[in-house]
Design a protein around this motif. Sequence first.
Motif, mmCIF file in Angstrom:
data_model
loop_
_atom_site.group_PDB
_atom_site.id
_atom_site.type_symbol
_atom_site.label_atom_id
_atom_site.label_comp_id
_atom_site.label_asym_id
_atom_site.label_seq_id
_atom_site.Cartn_x
_atom_site.Cartn_y
_atom_site.Cartn_z
ATOM 1 N N LYS A 199 -45.037 -5.625 -22.958
ATOM 2 C CA LYS A 199 -46.076 -4.777 -22.373
ATOM 3 C C LYS A 199 -46.085 -3.425 -23.066
ATOM 4 O O LYS A 199 -45.021 -2.883 -23.424
ATOM 5 N N ALA A 200 -47.294 -2.906 -23.276
ATOM 6 C CA ALA A 200 -47.447 -1.589 -23.889
ATOM 7 C C ALA A 200 -47.219 -0.525 -22.822
ATOM 8 O O ALA A 200 -47.638 -0.678 -21.669
ATOM 9 N N VAL A 201 -46.555 0.576 -23.242
ATOM 10 C CA VAL A 201 -46.205 1.624 -22.276
ATOM 11 C C VAL A 201 -46.917 2.937 -22.568
ATOM 12 O O VAL A 201 -47.460 3.579 -21.658
ATOM 13 N N SER A 202 -46.916 3.362 -23.841
ATOM 14 C CA SER A 202 -47.498 4.668 -24.139
ATOM 15 C C SER A 202 -47.945 4.736 -25.594
ATOM 16 O O SER A 202 -47.139 4.531 -26.509
ATOM 17 N N GLY A 203 -49.261 5.041 -25.763
ATOM 18 C CA GLY A 203 -49.817 5.153 -27.105
ATOM 19 C C GLY A 203 -50.174 6.590 -27.450
ATOM 20 O O GLY A 203 -49.304 7.451 -27.582
ATOM 21 N N TYR A 204 -51.473 6.834 -27.581
ATOM 22 C CA TYR A 204 -51.930 8.165 -28.020
ATOM 23 C C TYR A 204 -51.584 9.256 -27.011
ATOM 24 O O TYR A 204 -51.715 9.081 -25.794
ATOM 25 N N ARG A 205 -51.139 10.411 -27.553
ATOM 26 C CA ARG A 205 -50.931 11.614 -26.736
ATOM 27 C C ARG A 205 -51.536 12.791 -27.495
ATOM 28 O O ARG A 205 -51.302 12.953 -28.689
ATOM 29 N N SER A 206 -52.270 13.591 -26.788
ATOM 30 C CA SER A 206 -52.847 14.784 -27.405
ATOM 31 C C SER A 206 -51.764 15.851 -27.624
ATOM 32 O O SER A 206 -50.652 15.746 -27.096
ATOM 33 N N TYR A 207 -52.114 16.857 -28.384
ATOM 34 C CA TYR A 207 -51.204 17.994 -28.625
ATOM 35 C C TYR A 207 -50.802 18.626 -27.285
ATOM 36 O O TYR A 207 -49.634 18.923 -27.044
ATOM 37 N N ALA A 208 -51.775 18.784 -26.399
ATOM 38 C CA ALA A 208 -51.507 19.424 -25.096
ATOM 39 C C ALA A 208 -50.584 18.555 -24.241
ATOM 40 O O ALA A 208 -49.674 19.073 -23.571
ATOM 41 N N THR A 209 -50.812 17.250 -24.258
ATOM 42 C CA THR A 209 -49.955 16.351 -23.476
ATOM 43 C C THR A 209 -48.517 16.380 -23.980
ATOM 44 O O THR A 209 -47.566 16.427 -23.188
ATOM 45 N N GLN A 210 -48.360 16.368 -25.306
ATOM 46 C CA GLN A 210 -47.016 16.388 -25.885
ATOM 47 C C GLN A 210 -46.301 17.704 -25.556
ATOM 48 O O GLN A 210 -45.102 17.722 -25.302
ATOM 49 N N LYS A 211 -47.055 18.760 -25.525
ATOM 50 C CA LYS A 211 -46.473 20.060 -25.192
ATOM 51 C C LYS A 211 -45.929 20.056 -23.761
ATOM 52 O O LYS A 211 -44.830 20.553 -23.494
ATOM 53 N N ALA A 212 -46.681 19.459 -22.843
ATOM 54 C CA ALA A 212 -46.248 19.391 -21.447
ATOM 55 C C ALA A 212 -44.993 18.530 -21.306
ATOM 56 O O ALA A 212 -44.067 18.872 -20.540
ATOM 57 N N ILE A 213 -44.947 17.407 -22.027
ATOM 58 C CA ILE A 213 -43.788 16.501 -21.957
ATOM 59 C C ILE A 213 -42.533 17.197 -22.494
ATOM 60 O O ILE A 213 -41.465 17.155 -21.870
ATOM 61 N N PHE A 214 -42.671 17.861 -23.640
ATOM 62 C CA PHE A 214 -41.492 18.503 -24.244
ATOM 63 C C PHE A 214 -40.995 19.653 -23.376
ATOM 64 O O PHE A 214 -39.789 19.834 -23.188
ATOM 65 N N THR A 215 -41.920 20.410 -22.827
ATOM 66 C CA THR A 215 -41.532 21.543 -21.981
ATOM 67 C C THR A 215 -40.751 21.077 -20.756
ATOM 68 O O THR A 215 -39.722 21.669 -20.393
ATOM 69 N N ALA A 216 -41.204 19.976 -20.155
ATOM 70 C CA ALA A 216 -40.515 19.439 -18.981
ATOM 71 C C ALA A 216 -39.108 18.958 -19.344
ATOM 72 O O ALA A 216 -38.136 19.211 -18.603
ATOM 73 N N ASN A 217 -38.981 18.265 -20.470
ATOM 74 C CA ASN A 217 -37.663 17.773 -20.901
ATOM 75 C C ASN A 217 -36.726 18.926 -21.278
ATOM 76 O O ASN A 217 -35.526 18.878 -20.996
ATOM 77 N N ALA A 218 -37.289 19.945 -21.906
ATOM 78 C CA ALA A 218 -36.469 21.088 -22.315
ATOM 79 C C ALA A 218 -35.925 21.835 -21.103
ATOM 80 O O ALA A 218 -34.788 22.331 -21.116
ATOM 81 N N GLU A 219 -36.727 21.903 -20.036
ATOM 82 C CA GLU A 219 -36.278 22.586 -18.823
ATOM 83 C C GLU A 219 -35.140 21.824 -18.155
ATOM 84 O O GLU A 219 -34.246 22.418 -17.545
ATOM 85 N N LYS A 220 -35.142 20.495 -18.286
ATOM 86 C CA LYS A 220 -34.093 19.670 -17.677
ATOM 87 C C LYS A 220 -32.828 19.623 -18.527
ATOM 88 O O LYS A 220 -31.717 19.721 -18.009
ATOM 89 N N LYS A 221 -33.009 19.460 -19.844
ATOM 90 C CA LYS A 221 -31.862 19.175 -20.724
ATOM 91 C C LYS A 221 -31.534 20.297 -21.694
ATOM 92 O O LYS A 221 -30.461 20.293 -22.309
ATOM 93 N N GLY A 222 -32.432 21.235 -21.852
ATOM 94 C CA GLY A 222 -32.275 22.224 -22.900
ATOM 95 C C GLY A 222 -33.047 21.763 -24.135
ATOM 96 O O GLY A 222 -33.201 20.553 -24.368
ATOM 97 N N GLU A 223 -33.541 22.703 -24.914
ATOM 98 C CA GLU A 223 -34.428 22.350 -26.035
ATOM 99 C C GLU A 223 -33.746 21.455 -27.073
ATOM 100 O O GLU A 223 -34.347 20.504 -27.564
ATOM 101 N N ASP A 224 -32.495 21.773 -27.422
ATOM 102 C CA ASP A 224 -31.807 21.000 -28.465
ATOM 103 C C ASP A 224 -31.626 19.539 -28.064
ATOM 104 O O ASP A 224 -31.848 18.627 -28.861
ATOM 105 N N VAL A 225 -31.210 19.330 -26.802
ATOM 106 C CA VAL A 225 -31.016 17.959 -26.325
ATOM 107 C C VAL A 225 -32.363 17.265 -26.184
ATOM 108 O O VAL A 225 -32.523 16.096 -26.569
#
Length: 329
Positions: A199-225
């Motif tokens: 099953k397909a899970v995730s394809g195209y993401r816009s620049y704005a969507t990717q920014k939101a995903i990375f920001t959320a992960n960075a807040e949880k794990k730190g930017e480097d992780v």
Amino acid sequence: MKKIIYFIIAATIVGGLWSQVHALNDNASGKPDTSASAPASPELSTPSASPSEPIEVEEPEASAPESTPTPTPEEKPSGKPSEPSEPSEPSKPPKPSKPSKPSPNDDYDFGQIISPDDLPAMTIEHKGGIDVITNPKSLYVLANKKRNLPSDYVPPDLVVPDVPFSFSGDSPKKKMRKAAADALESLFQAAKDDGIELKAVSGYRSYATQKAIFTANAEKKGEDVANKTSARPGQSEHQTGLAMDISSASVGYALEETFAKTKEGKWLAAHAADHGFIIRFLKGKEKITGYSYEPWHVRYVGRDVAKEIARQKITLEEYMDEAAEVIAR
């Protein structure tokens, strides 16, 4: 009268002696004695060789340098008897060499597949302190931590492939570029024919969507992780429309490394290239890609490129380096 007798006797003795000397000279020269002189008296004669057995004198021959014969392997010089040699130890078979890294196929023509305009060195410009990609529409576009897609780039030919997804409803992440979407349909059909359910899970993401995903992960794990498992905005392949995350029910459709050990993950790794996809982030290549191993993330590059990358077990970065080297020759 006595004087006459003495004279005759003396003459006879002298004549005998002369005849003997003459005979000796004749014998030494090899001539038979032909003198008819009277024999000398027994007391004064010297023994000589018999005329019937002449003395043979050998003619001297030219002497050749004497050479010492070299004994043959079967012959050994005289002396102490040689002791039997000990049998030599059987030679050990050579250790098998480690298989070398596969090299580019001699029949593989980079020049007919990759245009010089698609090479990484030719597709970058420095803007606002970052390196920005100039060929985002290319099927061979290389996006990574050093190469940023334009923030306003949106693929022009996004469509939804006819494959099962792990979620319902409409979403931009169901989309892919047309060529990639068609190839994904072929991949999923081949899996179904082999009894594999993907099953397909995730394809195209816009620049704005990717920014939101990375920001959320960075807040949880730190930017480097966070940056080991998710891309910063502009550096994600999902923005190209050529990537898709794939999973299966065996791992609850999660995007995790255990997917590689499932029958679905093994099938995907073995057959993705047949449909133009590569496993983009390989195990053991983290220093090159900059990301952790992702057995679920496939990227469309076309069959020719995908099969060569799979054959050599290299990354897209390494493939592009080889292409640049070969095309530059």
